[in-house]
Design an enzyme around this catalytic site. Structure first.
Site, PDB file in Angstrom:
ATOM      1  N   GLU A 149       0.782  -1.125  -0.137  1.00 42.20           N
ATOM      2  CA  GLU A 149       0.017  -0.072  -0.071  1.00 42.20           C
ATOM      3  C   GLU A 149       1.018   1.269  -0.128  1.00 42.20           C
ATOM      4  OE1 GLU A 149      -3.087  -0.174   2.951  1.00 42.20           O
ATOM      5  OE2 GLU A 149      -4.173  -1.673   2.133  1.00 42.20           O
ATOM      6  N   GLU A 178      -5.848  -8.336  -0.582  1.00 40.54           N
ATOM      7  CA  GLU A 178      -6.415  -8.070   0.645  1.00 40.54           C
ATOM      8  C   GLU A 178      -7.975  -7.918   0.304  1.00 40.54           C
ATOM      9  OE1 GLU A 178      -4.702  -5.362   3.598  1.00 40.54           O
ATOM     10  OE2 GLU A 178      -2.818  -5.760   2.865  1.00 40.54           O
TER      11      GLU A 178
HETATM   12  O1  AHR Z   1      -5.169  -6.121   7.048  1.00 42.59           O
HETATM   13  C1  AHR Z   1      -4.911  -4.886   7.906  1.00 42.59           C
HETATM   14  C2  AHR Z   1      -4.286  -3.636   7.257  1.00 42.59           C
HETATM   15  O2  AHR Z   1      -5.015  -3.421   6.004  1.00 42.59           O
HETATM   16  C3  AHR Z   1      -3.055  -3.919   6.355  1.00 42.59           C
HETATM   17  O3  AHR Z   1      -1.874  -4.304   7.084  1.00 42.59           O
HETATM   18  C4  AHR Z   1      -2.988  -2.961   5.325  1.00 42.59           C
HETATM   19  O4  AHR Z   1      -2.181  -3.433   4.072  1.00 42.59           O
HETATM   20  C5  AHR Z   1      -4.275  -2.626   5.062  1.00 42.59           C
HETATM   21  O5  AHR Z   1      -4.607  -1.327   5.124  1.00 42.59           O
END
Ligand code: AHR
Length: 501
Positions: free
Chosen positions: A172, A291
Site C-alpha cells: 500500500e 487483501e
Molecule cells: O489487513 C490490515 C491492514 O489493512 C494491512 O496491514 C494493510 O495493508 C491494510 O490497510
C-alpha cells in the site's frame, strides 16, 4: 421470484488459478502471537504452533499465504526474526503501535507453512528500506549456499533454500499512513529496480507491484497508471485491496458492493491494457487481489482503544465478529472473483486468524470458525478448474452503489479432471424464495452429487467459542432432471450445488 439461468460447457471465462483462494497473515494484533503461535497452549506442537488452529487452516485447502505484512512490513527488519530466539530484539512496530518480539520470523513461519502445504508469498520492505535489503532477504530465502546470506540460513539449520516464487514489492505505498509512503512515479521506479534485482537472483520469480490501497483513494486509478508506466515489463501482477462495511445496516446495498468490486477489477484491467498498449509490451500483467474482507464491526472501538495504548505486545486488534450477513456477502464476493478469474489470478482473504479473520482463537482457550469461514472453504474446495459464464434472467434491484443487481448471484466452475460442475448461488432477496431453473447445456447427463446450504439464521447471528450454528448443512429441494437444475432457494441463503458431469 422466478429465475431462469443457464451455463454452457463451451462458454468458458478461463482457467482458475488455485491461488484465487490464498490468504494473508500479518504480524499484527493476535494473528501470529496467540493466533497461530502460542507455545504453552495445550494444543501447541513442538514448535509452539497451535494444532487446533492449524487443523482449521488445513481444512480450508488454501494454496498460498502472503506474509509478513501489510502495513507492518514497511518498517520491518526481517533479520530481527532470524537466529537464536533469545538473541532477537524486541522492536516497536510503528504500523500498529505495538511491540514485536520477533519470536516468529521467516524460518518459523516457513515450517508452519510447509506443514500446511502453503506456498509463501513474501513481501519486502520498500517503505523504510529498499533494494539492498530486499535483495539480502531473497538471498537468505532462495539462494542454495556459498554466500553470506545463504550460509547464514544454513547456519540457522535450514539447509535447503525455500525457493519462494511470489514476491510483493512493498505494501500500500500510495497510502499516506504507510511508513515510507511514495508518489506513484517514485514508487514505480523503485518497484521496477527492485524487481530487476530480485529477478537476477531468482529467475522466474513473480513480482507483485502495489496498486491503490482501495478504490476510494484520491489517487485511484491514476496511481496504477503511473506505477505501471514505470515498471510494466518487470512485474507480473498488480495488487488490489478492498474492505467492506455495512454500518448503515442496508443489507441490499452491502450485497451490491460486489458489483462495485467488479467495476474496480474492470477499471484496473483497463489500466493494465492501456499501459500494455502504450508500451507495446508483450507480457501480460494480472490482478492480485491480495487483501479483501469485511472490516467494520470493531473499527470505532479499535481506534478508541488505540489512543491509550502504550506499545502493548500482541494486543487484541481488528477482532471482528462475523455474522450471517457477512457470510452471504463473502459468498457473493467469491463468486465475483470466479467470474473475473480471467484477470484476477491471486486473491488473499485478509486475514486468516484473529485479525479480520475466518478463524478465531482465544489465548489459552479454544479456537472456532466464524460464519465467513464456510463460503471461503466451499469456494476453495470446489471452485477449481475452469470458470463458466452464467446467464441469469431474473429480478434485479437498484441501490446506492449499483443498479440492476441480480437478486440471485450465481457462479459456476467446471473441474474437467474431477468431472464435476459446481454452482455457487446466493439468494440476496430479503424475503422471496427463488424458483430457479438453470439449463446445463452440454452437461445434459449431469447428476447431483451434493447440495450444501447455509440459511435460516438471523442476519446478525454469529458463531463463537463452542457454538458454531452458522455452518453448511445438507440441502433439500434441488433436483437435476434432463439437463436442468431446478429448485426453490430460500431468501437470504447460500448454496453450493455439485454435479457429476
Ligand atoms: O489487513 C490490515 C491492514 O489493512 C494491512 O496491514 C494493510 O495493508 C491494510 O490497510
Amino acid at each position: 421470484m422466478k429465475v431462469n439461468a443457464a451455463i454452457h460447457r463451451a462458454f468458458e471465462i478461463g482457467r482458475i488459478d488455485d491461488r484465487l483462494y490464498a490468504a494473508f497473515i500479518e504480524h499484527m494484533g493476535r494473528a501470529i502471537y496467540s493466533g497461530i503461535y502460542e507455545p504453552g497452549h495445550p494444543q501447541a506442537d513442538a514448535n509452539g504452533f497451535r494444532r487446533d488452529v492449524a487443523q482449521m487452516v488445513r481444512d480450508l485447502n488454501i494454496p498460498a499465504i502472503r506474509y509478513p505484512g501489510g502495513n507492518f512490513v514497511s518498517a520491518y527488519n526481517w533479520e530481527d526474526g532470524i537466529g537464536p530466539k533469545e538473541d532477537r530484539p524486541v522492536r516497536l512496530d510503528l504500523a500498529w503501535r505495538s511491540k514485536e518480539s520477533n519470536q516468529v520470523g521467516i524460518n518459523e513461519f516457513a515450517v508452519w507453512a510447509e506443514e500446511l502445504g502453503l506456498d509463501m508469498m513474501l513481501a519486502v520492505n520498500l517503505g523504510s528500506r529498499g533494494i539492498s535489503d530486499a535483495r539480502n532477504f531473497m538471498e537468505y530465502v532462495n539462494h542454495p549456499s556459498g554466500t553470506y546470506w545463504s550460509d547464514l540460513r544454513r547456519s540457522h539449520g535450514v539447509e535447503a533454500p525455500y525457493n519462494v516464487k511470489m514476491w510483493c514489492l512493498g505494501n500500500e505505498m500510495d497510502g499516506p499512513w504507510q511508513i515510507g509512503h511514495k508518489e506513484a512515479k517514485e514508487y514505480g521506479r523503485l518497484a521496477d529496480e527492485t524487481a530487476k534485482a530480485l529477478r537476477q537472483l531468482t529467475p522466474g520469480a513473480e513480482m507483485i507491484v502495489c496498486g491503490s490501497s482501495n478504490d476510494e483513494m484520491p489517487t485511484y486509478p491514476d496511481w496504477e497508471r503511473g506505477v505501471l508506466e514505470e515498471c510494466y515489463e518487470n512485474v507480473d501482477y498488480i495488487s488490489l485491496h478492498k474492505y467492506f462495511g455495512n454500518s448503515s445496516r442496508d443489507t441490499l446495498n452491502f450485497f451490491g458492493k460486489v458489483e462495485e468490486t467488479g467495476r474496480y477489477i474492470q477499471a484496473i484491467a483497463g489500466v493494465i491494457d492501456f499501459v500494455k498498449a502504450k508500451k507495446r509490451a508483450k507480457n501480460d500483467v494480472y490482478i492480485c487481489f491480495d487483501e479483501w474482507n469485511v472490516w467494520y464491526h470493531k473499527r470505532a472501538q479499535d481506534s478508541e482503544n488505540w489512543k491509550s495504548w502504550d506499545w502493548p505486545e500482541a494486543p487484541a486488534l481488528l477482532e471482528e465478529d462475523y455474522n450471517f450477513e457477512d457470510a452471504l456477502f463473502i459468498g457473493c464476493l467469491l463468486n465475483e472473483f470466479i467470474r473475473r478469474s480471467d484477470r484476477v489470478k491471486i486473491a488473499c482473504i485478509a486475514q486468516l486468524v484473529n485479525v479480520i479473520a475466518p478463524i478465531r482463537a482465544e489465548a489459552d482457550g479454544p479456537a472456532w470458525r466464524q460464519s465467513i469461514y464456510w463460503p471461503y472453504q466451499m469456494a476453495s474446495l470446489y471452485g477449481r478448474g475452469t470458470a463458466l459464464r452464467v446467464s441469469v434472467d431474473g429480478p434485479t434491484y437498484n441501490c446506492t452503489v449499483a443498479d440492476d443487481v441480480d437478486y440471485l448471484d450465481v457462479a459456476a466452475t467446471h473441474d474437467e479432471q474431477a468431472g464435476t460442475v459446481s454452482l455457487f448461488i446466493v439468494n440476496r432477496h430479503l424475503d422471496e424464495t427463488a424458483d430457479l431453473r438453470l439449463a446445463l447445456t452440454g452437461f445434459e447427463a449431469a447428476t447431483l452429487i451434493d447440495h450444501q446450504v447455509i440459511e435460516g439464521h438471523d442476519l446478525r447471528a454469529t458463531n463463537g467459542p463452542g457454538s458454531e450454528p452458522i455452518a453448511p448443512v445438507k440441502g433439500q429441494g434441488v433436483a437435476v432432471e434432463d439437463g436442468t437444475l431446478g429448485g426453490a432457494l430460500a431468501p437470504l441463503s447460500y448454496h453450493v450445488v455439485r454435479l457429476k458431469v
